[in-house]
Design a protein around this motif. Structure first.
Motif, short mmCIF file in Angstrom:
data_model
loop_
_atom_site.label_atom_id
_atom_site.label_comp_id
_atom_site.label_asym_id
_atom_site.label_seq_id
_atom_site.Cartn_x
_atom_site.Cartn_y
_atom_site.Cartn_z
N ARG A 1 -5.31 53.54 -30.49
CA ARG A 1 -5.62 53.12 -29.13
C ARG A 1 -4.45 53.38 -28.20
NH1 ARG A 1 -6.55 48.30 -25.91
NH2 ARG A 1 -8.64 48.41 -25.08
N LYS A 2 -4.75 53.84 -27.00
CA LYS A 2 -3.71 54.06 -25.99
C LYS A 2 -3.21 52.69 -25.52
CE LYS A 2 -5.53 58.44 -24.35
NZ LYS A 2 -6.11 59.17 -23.20
N ASN A 3 -1.90 52.55 -25.47
CA ASN A 3 -1.32 51.28 -25.05
C ASN A 3 -0.02 51.57 -24.32
OD1 ASN A 3 -0.87 48.59 -24.73
ND2 ASN A 3 -0.12 48.26 -26.81
N PRO A 4 0.06 51.27 -23.05
CA PRO A 4 -0.97 50.64 -22.21
C PRO A 4 -2.07 51.64 -21.86
CG PRO A 4 0.90 51.22 -20.86
CD PRO A 4 1.28 51.55 -22.29
N GLN A 5 -3.18 51.09 -21.43
CA GLN A 5 -4.30 51.93 -21.02
C GLN A 5 -3.97 52.62 -19.70
OE1 GLN A 5 -7.63 52.42 -22.39
NE2 GLN A 5 -6.42 51.81 -24.16
N PRO A 6 -4.41 53.87 -19.54
CA PRO A 6 -4.20 54.56 -18.27
C PRO A 6 -4.92 53.85 -17.13
CG PRO A 6 -4.93 56.08 -19.98
CD PRO A 6 -5.07 54.70 -20.53
#
Length: 113
Positions: free
Chosen positions: A86-91
């Motif tokens: 999962r991308k972290n932080p989210q764009p």
């Protein structure tokens, strides 16, 4: 740069986000699932699954993916890397208004500063 509200055009990121939302909703319809059912089945607060379709929410993403018998990274390509992490932080473009909402704790620390 032109304002999208004035020109009526949407950015590429916004189009991709809307296509992602439409794809998830169509899968739910095909599988005869409602977002309310998912909230209840996975013990999520009311409205969590509905918000998750539009904005990142880890527990909601996992619940919707489980209900559809798939993995979250296959539903939300904008929220995950190709390897499934999962991308972290989210764009910022993963949020409806183009920015992430602050939590109560973040807001309180901003006010105190």
């Amino acid at each position: 740069m032109h304002n999208t509200a004035q020109t009526g055009k949407t950015s590429r990121a916004e189009r991709l986000r809307l296509e992602e939302v439409a794809r998830v909703k169509s899968l739910l319809i095909r599988n005869k699932l409602t977002l309310t059912q998912i909230d209840q089945q996975y013990d999520l607060p009311s409205g969590t699954a509905g918000n998750t379709v539009h904005e990142p929410h880890l527990a909601g993403e996992r619940a919707i993916a489980a209900a559809l018998k798939t993995r979250p990274h296959l539903l939300w390509r904008s929220r995950y890397y190709p390897d499934g992490s999962r991308k972290n932080p989210q764009p910022a473009e993963n949020y409806r208004n183009g920015r992430r909402q602050t939590t109560d704790a973040q807001h309180q620390s901003q006010v105190a500063a």
